[in-house]
Design a protein around this motif. Sequence first.
Motif, PDB file in Angstrom:
ATOM      1  N   ASP A 105      81.077  45.199  31.018  1.00  0.00           N
ATOM      2  CA  ASP A 105      81.303  46.645  31.038  1.00  0.00           C
ATOM      3  C   ASP A 105      80.278  47.413  30.207  1.00  0.00           C
ATOM      4  O   ASP A 105      80.563  48.505  29.714  1.00  0.00           O
ATOM      5  CB  ASP A 105      82.723  47.004  30.582  1.00  0.00           C
ATOM      6  CG  ASP A 105      83.791  46.434  31.501  1.00  0.00           C
ATOM      7  OD1 ASP A 105      83.509  46.224  32.700  1.00  0.00           O
ATOM      8  OD2 ASP A 105      84.914  46.192  31.018  1.00  0.00           O
TER       9      ASP A 105
ATOM     10  N   TYR B   8      77.653  49.217  31.026  1.00  0.00           N
ATOM     11  CA  TYR B   8      77.018  49.811  32.193  1.00  0.00           C
ATOM     12  C   TYR B   8      75.664  50.446  31.897  1.00  0.00           C
ATOM     13  O   TYR B   8      74.758  50.368  32.724  1.00  0.00           O
ATOM     14  CB  TYR B   8      77.956  50.820  32.856  1.00  0.00           C
ATOM     15  CG  TYR B   8      79.257  50.201  33.291  1.00  0.00           C
ATOM     16  CD1 TYR B   8      79.275  49.020  34.030  1.00  0.00           C
ATOM     17  CD2 TYR B   8      80.475  50.764  32.948  1.00  0.00           C
ATOM     18  CE1 TYR B   8      80.463  48.430  34.420  1.00  0.00           C
ATOM     19  CE2 TYR B   8      81.667  50.187  33.343  1.00  0.00           C
ATOM     20  CZ  TYR B   8      81.657  49.022  34.077  1.00  0.00           C
ATOM     21  OH  TYR B   8      82.829  48.440  34.460  1.00  0.00           O
ATOM     22  N   ASP B   9      75.507  51.079  30.752  1.00  0.00           N
ATOM     23  CA  ASP B   9      74.218  51.704  30.444  1.00  0.00           C
ATOM     24  C   ASP B   9      73.111  50.652  30.338  1.00  0.00           C
ATOM     25  O   ASP B   9      71.995  50.868  30.811  1.00  0.00           O
ATOM     26  CB  ASP B   9      74.303  52.535  29.166  1.00  0.00           C
ATOM     27  CG  ASP B   9      75.136  53.798  29.340  1.00  0.00           C
ATOM     28  OD1 ASP B   9      75.237  54.292  30.485  1.00  0.00           O
ATOM     29  OD2 ASP B   9      75.690  54.287  28.342  1.00  0.00           O
TER      30      ASP B   9
ATOM     31  N   TYR C 196      76.585  53.159  38.925  1.00  0.00           N
ATOM     32  CA  TYR C 196      76.836  54.600  38.823  1.00  0.00           C
ATOM     33  C   TYR C 196      78.268  54.931  39.255  1.00  0.00           C
ATOM     34  O   TYR C 196      78.927  55.782  38.655  1.00  0.00           O
ATOM     35  CB  TYR C 196      75.830  55.391  39.656  1.00  0.00           C
ATOM     36  CG  TYR C 196      74.447  55.481  39.053  1.00  0.00           C
ATOM     37  CD1 TYR C 196      74.267  55.728  37.694  1.00  0.00           C
ATOM     38  CD2 TYR C 196      73.312  55.334  39.841  1.00  0.00           C
ATOM     39  CE1 TYR C 196      73.002  55.827  37.146  1.00  0.00           C
ATOM     40  CE2 TYR C 196      72.037  55.429  39.298  1.00  0.00           C
ATOM     41  CZ  TYR C 196      71.892  55.679  37.944  1.00  0.00           C
ATOM     42  OH  TYR C 196      70.636  55.781  37.402  1.00  0.00           O
TER      43      TYR C 196
ATOM     44  N   LYS D  59      80.862  53.002  38.902  1.00  0.00           N
ATOM     45  CA  LYS D  59      81.729  52.581  37.803  1.00  0.00           C
ATOM     46  C   LYS D  59      81.734  53.604  36.662  1.00  0.00           C
ATOM     47  O   LYS D  59      82.713  53.716  35.941  1.00  0.00           O
ATOM     48  CB  LYS D  59      81.327  51.204  37.298  1.00  0.00           C
ATOM     49  CG  LYS D  59      81.646  50.089  38.290  1.00  0.00           C
ATOM     50  CD  LYS D  59      81.319  48.736  37.719  1.00  0.00           C
ATOM     51  CE  LYS D  59      81.682  47.635  38.674  1.00  0.00           C
ATOM     52  NZ  LYS D  59      83.112  47.426  38.843  1.00  0.00           N
ATOM     53  N   LYS D  60      80.638  54.331  36.518  1.00  0.00           N
ATOM     54  CA  LYS D  60      80.551  55.361  35.483  1.00  0.00           C
ATOM     55  C   LYS D  60      81.027  56.728  35.980  1.00  0.00           C
ATOM     56  O   LYS D  60      81.008  57.694  35.227  1.00  0.00           O
ATOM     57  CB  LYS D  60      79.107  55.479  34.984  1.00  0.00           C
ATOM     58  CG  LYS D  60      78.698  54.312  34.104  1.00  0.00           C
ATOM     59  CD  LYS D  60      77.417  54.589  33.387  1.00  0.00           C
ATOM     60  CE  LYS D  60      77.654  55.696  32.390  1.00  0.00           C
ATOM     61  NZ  LYS D  60      76.623  55.876  31.393  1.00  0.00           N
TER      62      LYS D  60
END
Length: 118
Positions: free
Chosen positions: A58, A60-61, A88, A90-91
């Motif tokens: 997790d 993500y970045d 993207y 997921k964010k």
Amino acid sequence: MSDRTPRDISEDHYYTAIDLYADGKLEEAIAAYQRAIEADPTFTEALHGLARAYQDMDLYDHAIAAAKRIAELDKNDILAHTSLSILYQKKGMVPEAEDEANKARILGWKQELKKDKG
């Protein structure tokens, strides 16, 4: 004197990372993928693995940064754009996700056209 190239060293770390990832040792896999990339910064397979391991944690970045690097190195890498689209999403970044999905789709079509002509 060794005849091993940076890619040889990178591949050793990459295969270690794959084994660690398969064993569920994500943090260790990430470290091995990073060593692979340090040895050969253009090794996109290691970047794909790194992006996936980050995604599974997790982070993500970090995953997005790895996937963007792949797209910079290989503008025709469909999986890089597909990964970016998923990350993207997921964010909650829907427009960005749709943009990357479209890029992947167009690249896929272009590859199909080349195959049909060849």
